[in-house]
Design an enzyme around this catalytic site. Structure first.
Site: not given
Ligand code: PLP
Length: 416
Positions: A210, A213, A236, A374
């Site tokens: 993932d 970020q 993002k 989250c």
């Protein structure tokens, strides 16, 4: 702005800021200039991205892949060019290893449901970490529930670092896939994913990263990392909302069944049987987000025009300035103090509820996020309700940090 790629040449942040119209916002209540520190939730968009979207609808809008006419061909060319851009941005070996999705969440769900269908059986294990975003927990939980597999979790310590000894043991179980965040959105931890991927591979376990970020803060090279899947969201990384990327190694994408059925993902359809299209279209049922892909390309071109290495250096310098400056605020407690961190600083102010602190910051024009981000299991582990999270981007300045510090001091005084 000069877009040279000498990573040691300092960036002109003022010139960069001028490219983001929304940064001129005055926050209504007091006319405070906006200090936008909620970049981990979503980033603002530079003019080049806004113009690319406008240009797309004004000059080339048509449905892709299916038309013989001029506009459809132009739209298809632009859409496929966007795919090539993404492939080169993360150094995928082949363009067709790039699947356009609706975002990180959609990318993870695509893998969890198709991988689940193809490979998860009762008694199997799916391994994730203690610091995952809900979107890298719940889809796997659902797949485990459906296929009778077990979700295993790599624990972390109080500093927000994964327990590597525990990982070394857990990976030897009946793990079928490891799904791991590169950078934690609640703590800022940068996980040692290259080593963890190598370890997983020694046990024949594929790895999904993932990178929601990560891609906006550091160079990400999927061949160098050797990950099997990697996902991120356009919004993002300065791109539009509603689109994201699933990278998958060709061999894995070919082993998985399609996710959704519909137009585009087929070769032939009869009522008796359907044959599926080749990569990447097998995973792109229906009309894709054409303008989104073109906006994402503009965003990645924008990042490349500055240079991700320079962005990383500038943001690291700002993070370290921010950590020093914030540590002078009376009563501050940092949440997540991993040795390697990026993009995010989470903290609490004395015993005050993060929401109260966030509201008082907002009244002073400062946008931060409060709550569990989250990541409820992270908050449960740390026994806190949530945190205040300041997250940084290329357009943030030391003066934004100074404003945050002053506003926090004031919030602390008001809250007592
Ligand atoms: N993973 C991480 C680490 C995130 O930070 C986020 C969003 O904050 C997501 C996944 C979900 O991204 P999206 O909502 O764009 O699908």
């Amino acid at each position: 702005m000069s877009h040279t790629l000498n990573i040691y040449e300092p960036l002109s942040i003022e010139a960069i800021r001028a490219e983001f119209p929304i940064l001129q916002t005055k926050v209504l209540y007091g006319g405070h200039p906006l200090v936008y520190l909620d970049n981990a939730a979503t980033t603002q968009k530079p003019t080049v991205v806004l113009e690319a979207l406008d240009e797309y609808y004004k000059t080339i809008n048509a449905n892709v892949h299916r038309g013989v006419h001029y506009l459809s061909q132009r739209a298809t060319d632009a859409f496929e060019e966007a795919r090539r851009k993404v492939a080169s941005f993360i150094n995928a070996r082949y363009d067709y290893e790039i699947i356009f999705t609706r975002g990180t969440t959609n990318g993870i769900n695509t893998v969890s449901s198709t991988f689940g269908r193809a490979f998860l059986r009762p008694g199997d294990e799916v391994l994730i970490s203690a610091m995952e975003h809900h979107s890298n927990i719940v889809p796997w939980q659902m797949a485990c529930e459906y296929y009778g597999a077990t979700l295993k979790v790599i624990p972390m310590n109080e500093r927000g670092e994964l327990d590597q000894a525990a990982f070394a043991t857990l990976i030897r179980g009946r793990v079928k896939i490891l799904a791991l965040t590169y950078v934690s959105n609640s703590l800022g931890t940068v996980n040692p994913i290259r080593d963890m991927i190598r370890t997983a591979h020694t046990y024949g376990v594929p790895v999904l990263i993932d990178a929601a970020q990560a891609v906006q803060h550091m160079p990400v090279d999927v061949q160098d990392l050797d990950c099997d899947f990697l996902v991120f969201s356009s919004h993002k990384i300065y791109g539009p909302t509603g689109i994201g990327v699933l990278y998958g190694k060709e061999e894995w994408l070919n082993k998985l069944p399609p996710h959704e059925g519909g137009g585009e993902m087929i070769k032939t359809v009869t009522f008796g049987k359907t044959t599926y299209n080749d990569l990447p279209f097998k995973f792109e049922a229906g009309t894709p987000d054409m303008s989104g892909a073109i906006g994402l390309k503009a965003a990645l071109d924008y990042v490349d025009s500055i240079g991700i290495d320079r962005i990383q250096l500038a943001e690291e310098a700002l993070m370290s300035y921010a950590l020093d400056a914030l540590s002078t605020v009376p009563g501050i407690r940092f949440i997540g103090e991993a040795e390697h961190r990026s993009g995010v600083i989470s903290f609490l102010l004395a015993e005050h509820h993060p929401f109260d602190v966030g509201e008082l910051l907002d009244k002073q024009g400062i946008a931060v996020r409060t709550g569990h981000h989250c990541c409820q299991p992270v908050m449960d582990f740390l026994d806190i309700a949530g945190t205040v999270r300041a997250s940084f981007s290329i357009y943030n300045t030391p003066s934004d940090v100074d404003s945050l510090v002053t506003a926090l001091q004031k919030a602390g005084r008001i809250l007592g």
